[in-house]
Design a protein around this motif. Sequence first.
Motif, PDB file in Angstrom:
ATOM      1  N   GLU A   1       0.824  -1.206   0.000  1.00 52.64           N
ATOM      2  CA  GLU A   1       0.000   0.000   0.000  1.00 52.64           C
ATOM      3  C   GLU A   1       0.862   1.262   0.000  1.00 52.64           C
TER       4      GLU A   1
ATOM      5  N   GLU B   1      -9.425  -3.360   1.024  1.00 56.33           N
ATOM      6  CA  GLU B   1      -8.472  -2.733   1.934  1.00 56.33           C
ATOM      7  C   GLU B   1      -7.656  -1.663   1.205  1.00 56.33           C
TER       8      GLU B   1
ATOM      9  N   GLU C   1      -9.741   1.497   0.378  1.00 55.75           N
ATOM     10  CA  GLU C   1      -9.959   2.295   1.584  1.00 55.75           C
ATOM     11  C   GLU C   1      -8.701   3.080   1.966  1.00 55.75           C
ATOM     12  N   TYR C   2      -7.561   2.408   1.911  1.00 58.70           N
ATOM     13  CA  TYR C   2      -6.308   3.072   2.289  1.00 58.70           C
ATOM     14  C   TYR C   2      -5.972   4.217   1.336  1.00 58.70           C
TER      15      TYR C   2
ATOM     16  N   GLU D   1      -7.871   5.875  -0.831  1.00 63.44           N
ATOM     17  CA  GLU D   1      -8.831   6.980  -0.801  1.00 63.44           C
ATOM     18  C   GLU D   1      -8.670   7.817   0.463  1.00 63.44           C
ATOM     19  N   SER D   2      -8.303   7.177   1.572  1.00 67.01           N
ATOM     20  CA  SER D   2      -8.072   7.943   2.799  1.00 67.01           C
ATOM     21  C   SER D   2      -6.862   8.865   2.673  1.00 67.01           C
ATOM     22  N   GLU D   3      -5.966   8.551   1.723  1.00 68.81           N
ATOM     23  CA  GLU D   3      -4.781   9.373   1.469  1.00 68.81           C
ATOM     24  C   GLU D   3      -5.004  10.339   0.308  1.00 68.81           C
TER      25      GLU D   3
END
Length: 271
Positions: free
Chosen positions: A79, A108, A111-112, A114-116
């Motif tokens: 990631e 997973e 989500e990771y 897009e959160s960044e």
Amino acid sequence: MPTDTPQAFLPGTVTLVGAGPGDPELLTLKAVRAIASATVLLVDDLVNEAVLAHASPQARIVPVGKRGGCKSTPQAFIEKLMLMAAREGEVVVRLKGGDPFIFGRGGEEVEYLESEGIRVQVVNGITAGLGGMTSLGVPLTHREHAHGVVFVTGHAKPGVTPESRGTDWQALATTARDAKLTLVIYMGVSGAAQIQQDLLTGLPANTPLAIIQHATLPQQRHAVTTLGDLTETLAREQLGSPAVIVIGDVVRGIAAVQLPRALTQQRSHAA
């Protein structure tokens, strides 16, 4: 995104691409376009190398091994690699065996990223359970024999809590029996003995079962047996990962395979 124009693969974005079960001809047209557009490709172990023929000669290819039962690149590290490459303005493709959203950890990763603040898109691929059974000429659902299909992992996430430690195989067996469902088990070879024991609490020992190793590849091997003979068949035929285990009456339809004696006797008694 307009549906009448091709989807763009832009600098600073990540695309999760399903490479399918192995046969490179099973790639979608969108997958081929994504691979050709990439400047960086992060490639799982189970992706057929022939798929990379669609990549640009200038693309940087980074192996990030992910294979059940073997040492794997940590998920968090993968990631971070995607994030760094996207922030550097690369066109990033994460190339996965099968489908990113079926036991591919695609959820997973989305989500990771897009959160960044990274834009992510997903290109589906044919999953091994479907590709493997299709290669044997058999469907996963059938109006008479299977009213649905369950894709389930046989490998629990390490370090999970007791409340989420994995599949309740005994409950699933009862549901599959009562609802006439096909069970497709991924990453189940290493835990086959326990899975077999638990499923036998709700399913008959003579329930048809197929084991398909290296689905859709030239080296594909398979065996047809029964739930009661699962572990014995794995050992006798020396079948191992990567493999899918398919359980249910649809397995009876596999052509050109001698049915095990238990199934033949069951048919005779039913007649």
